[in-house]
Design an enzyme around this catalytic site. Structure first.
Site, short mmCIF file in Angstrom:
data_model
loop_
_atom_site.label_atom_id
_atom_site.label_comp_id
_atom_site.label_asym_id
_atom_site.label_seq_id
_atom_site.Cartn_x
_atom_site.Cartn_y
_atom_site.Cartn_z
CD GLU A 64 -3.00 -0.70 -0.33
OE1 GLU A 64 -2.87 0.46 -0.58
OE2 GLU A 64 -3.42 -1.57 -0.81
CE1 TYR A 147 -6.65 3.53 -0.80
CE2 TYR A 147 -4.13 3.25 -0.22
CZ TYR A 147 -5.39 2.90 -1.03
OH TYR A 147 -5.12 1.86 -1.90
CG ASP A 165 -7.50 3.48 -5.23
OD1 ASP A 165 -8.77 3.39 -5.54
OD2 ASP A 165 -6.98 2.73 -6.04
CB CYS A 220 -13.88 1.71 -14.81
SG CYS A 220 -15.02 3.31 -15.01
CB CYS A 227 -18.53 0.44 -21.23
SG CYS A 227 -17.76 2.02 -20.67
CB CYS A 230 -18.08 -2.89 -17.51
SG CYS A 230 -18.28 -2.17 -15.83
S1 SF4 Z 1 -19.78 0.79 -17.94
FE1 SF4 Z 1 -18.18 0.09 -16.30
S2 SF4 Z 1 -16.23 0.49 -17.44
FE2 SF4 Z 1 -17.93 1.91 -18.37
S3 SF4 Z 1 -17.68 3.77 -17.55
FE3 SF4 Z 1 -19.44 2.34 -16.60
S4 SF4 Z 1 -18.37 1.61 -14.71
FE4 SF4 Z 1 -16.66 2.15 -16.22
#
Ligand code: SF4
Length: 319
Positions: A64, A147, A165, A220, A227, A230
């Site tokens: 960390e 943190y 973070d 992300c 995405c 995701c």
């Molecule tokens: S869909 Fe997932 S990767 Fe795309 S902006 Fe949203 S959280 Fe981020």
């Protein structure tokens, strides 16, 4: 698991809330995110040495400190060497602080090495050599901020803490708040949201903390969120809004070339490689501009990273 010298933040311990006690529709929907993100993490988490059981709490703490503002691939070799040289806090505490600075190598922000050395000394002195579990005790260690205390309590001991973070902040900004980027500095609203998003159960909350961090690091990402792969794409507020561009204040871009940081790095590199005191004249060769060079050297001395000796010579600090 990225932050700065405590420029990231977290609020801990987080009060347990029931779905009915949180105060916004967004927060009420938090639980929808938990299973997909945690399941994704179970399948895609990187096998990193500080995540293995043998790393222990000391390994988590070292990682960390090192991962604050430094990418994983640069941390890995230094982490391995560090843990093999100093497998317990007491081993590091027994060394001169300058050895910690030397072993820190080119990770950057070398005050972290001194802080880690100071934390190791306090752990050896106050806690019998074992990294404490309790957030307040962690927070009381020198060099450990919100943190790091939350991250160690969560990742090493499975405690329930909001670990916020830069990666997690970005995921929350997009998926929950519908904005491309979080504010430049962590806000009270972000902390409140992070607490509200925490699963109730300790071990699930610890998995959630690690999983959201990994999602921000791998999928992300700041520049190009993927995405399509995701796990919360169907829930993501930013994506559902058509991925609107950032409208807040310009994002800070850290520069390095020509800065005092660069000069400090060059001066420290000479001192790390020398195992004897270095004359001023040798340090003068690292940078052409004398005023900036003197300022950088003065800064290193003021930060305790360099020790001036009589006769105009310098070395890494001794305890
Ligand atoms: S869909 Fe997932 S990767 Fe795309 S902006 Fe949203 S959280 Fe981020």
């Amino acid at each position: 698991m990225t932050a700065t010298t405590e420029t990231s933040s977290a609020d801990s311990p987080a009060p347990r809330t029931s779905p009915s006690s949180v105060d916004s529709p967004v927060e009420r929907a938090a639980s929808e995110f938990h299973a997909p993100v945690i399941d994704w993490f179970a399948e895609h988490a990187r096998d990193l040495p500080w995540r293995r059981p043998e790393a222990g709490a000391w390994g988590v703490m070292v990682s960390e400190f090192m991962l604050q503002q430094t990418p994983v691939n640069r941390v890995l070799p230094v982490y391995e060497e560090w843990l093999s040289r100093w497998p317990r806090p007491a081993d590091l505490a027994a060394e001169e602080p300058g050895e910690a600075v030397r072993a820190w190598g080119r990770l950057g922000y070398p005050r972290r090495a001194l802080r880690l050395h100071g934390a190791a000394a306090a752990i050896a002195e106050r806690h019998g050599g074992d990294v404490p579990e309790d957030h307040a005790q962690l927070l009381a260690l020198p060099g450990v901020g919100e943190y790091t205390a939350a991250a160690v309590a969560s990742f090493a001991y499975g405690r329930r803490h909001a670990v916020l973070d830069t990666n997690v902040r970005r995921v929350f900004a997009r998926a929950v708040n519908g904005r491309e980027f979080p504010p430049n500095a962590t806000t009270a609203a972000e902390r409140k949201l992070a607490r509200a998003m925490l699963p109730e159960e300790d071990s699930t909350a610890a998995s959630w903390a690690a999983a959201t961090m990994e999602l921000g690091a791998l999928v992300c990402t700041a520049r190009s969120p993927e995405c399509g792969r995701c796990p919360v794409a169907q829930l993501c507020a930013w994506r559902l809004a058509g991925s609107p561009p950032h409208q807040g204040p310009a994002r800070r871009v850290q520069s390095y070339a020509g800065t005092d940081r660069q000069v400090r790095g060059r001066l420290l590199a000479v001192l790390r490689e020398a195992h004897h005191p270095v004359p001023q004249a040798v340090l003068d060769r690292v940078w052409h501009e004398p005023v900036q060079r003197a300022r950088a050297l003065d800064g290193l001395v003021a930060d305790g990273l360099v020790e001036p000796l009589a006769g105009g010579v310098y070395r890494l600090p001794r305890g």
